[in-house]
Design an enzyme around this catalytic site. Structure first.
Site, PDB file in Angstrom:
ATOM      1  N   PRO A 247     -55.226  58.468 -84.577  1.00 14.78           N
ATOM      2  CG  PRO A 247     -56.856  57.454 -83.232  1.00 14.78           C
ATOM      3  CD  PRO A 247     -55.364  57.570 -83.418  1.00 14.78           C
ATOM      4  CB  CYS A 248     -55.723  63.604 -85.570  1.00 14.25           C
ATOM      5  SG  CYS A 248     -55.068  63.380 -87.206  1.00 14.25           S
TER       6      CYS A 248
END
Length: 280
Positions: A247-248
């Site tokens: 989840p950047c």
């Protein structure tokens, strides 16, 4: 031919973009609906079906003040495995069921000549995807904004010497199930990643950010064990090969501004708001 889900997402993305660009004028529902060529009634209904909240509520989740509140309230305990947040109230953390294995040098030597990669195309709430896997897990996921052919070209550029089959396997099915709102039955998702030890450590640390949570580059660097290495950590975040699963999009500026994203700033807004509307 575009699916209805793709069409709806494009309209939602256009609406988010329009409101973000015109937020000083606080556009009314009628104006936003007109911008995406829908009646106010149909736009509101479509948006609520997608996000679960009204457009106004959704945009509140994208405000700087909301982001600052999330950072302030969760910063001290964000990476504590006992931190109970999100996931439909189950209190489970993202990293409990997403497992990372780094590729060996032999596996990606000479462009991945030893790898057998399956790939497929799928819809998501944020646009079409290409997802690829080895026998050990997901090795790539990206948004196919420019069509299947270009998406496959980008995948093959990552592993130019691998052997490819268009095939849906168990790893891909588990990965795509993450878009389902009920994660209680979610099987373990395995990731098989090409990266340096530094990159993989950053990606593993990202997995500890709960759904609906946010972090900053500085805090991510600290919690990954690289205090003061915000710039290098930012580069590792940007080189993430698995969109959404790693989840950047949950990394924002310390000011509360959402910032840029490899797959587009509007999409980052859409994902952050979508997660907040369901899990905060």
């Amino acid at each position: 031919m575009e699916t209805q889900q793709e069409i709806d997402y494009k309209r939602i993305a256009a609406a988010i973009s329009f409101v973000k660009e015109n937020f000083k004028n606080q556009p009314h529902l009628d104006q936003v609906a007109e911008h995406v060529n829908l009646s106010p009634f149909h736009f509101q209904r479509m948006f609520q079906q997608w996000a679960g909240v009204t457009p106004k509520q959704f945009l509140q989740y994208l405000s700087v003040e909301h982001a600052k509140g999330i950072l302030k309230n969760t910063g001290a305990t964000l990476f504590d495995t006992a931190f109970a947040t999100g996931l439909s109230g189950t209190g489970r953390l993202y990293d409990l069921f997403v497992k990372v294995e780094g590729m060996t040098p032999g596996e990606y030597k000479n462009g991945g000549v030893m790898l057998q990669i399956n790939y497929s195309f799928a819809d998501s709430p944020f646009g079409p995807l290409i997802v690829a896997s080895t026998e050990k897990g997901i090795c790539y996921m990206g948004f196919a904004d420019e069509g299947d052919e270009q998406a496959l070209y980008l995948l093959k550029a990552t592993f130019p010497s691998a052997k490819y089959n268009q095939l849906v396997d168990r790893h891909q099915q588990n990965a795509l199930f993450v878009f389902n709102q009920d994660w209680n039955k979610l099987d373990e998702i395995k990731l098989h990643l090409k990266g340096t030890d530094f990159q993989i450590k950053v990606w593993e640390t990202l997995l500890k950010v709960p759904v609906g949570g946010l972090t900053t580059y500085s805090d991510l660097a600290t919690n990954a064990g690289y205090i003061g290495a915000s710039r290098a950590v930012g580069t590792a975040v940007g080189s993430n090969p698995v969109a959404f699963l790693i989840p950047c999009h949950r990394v924002i500026k310390a000011t509360g501004e959402i910032g840029q994203y490899h797959w587009g700033a509007v999409r980052k807004n859409a994902i952050i708001g979508w997660e907040a509307s369901k899990y905060v």
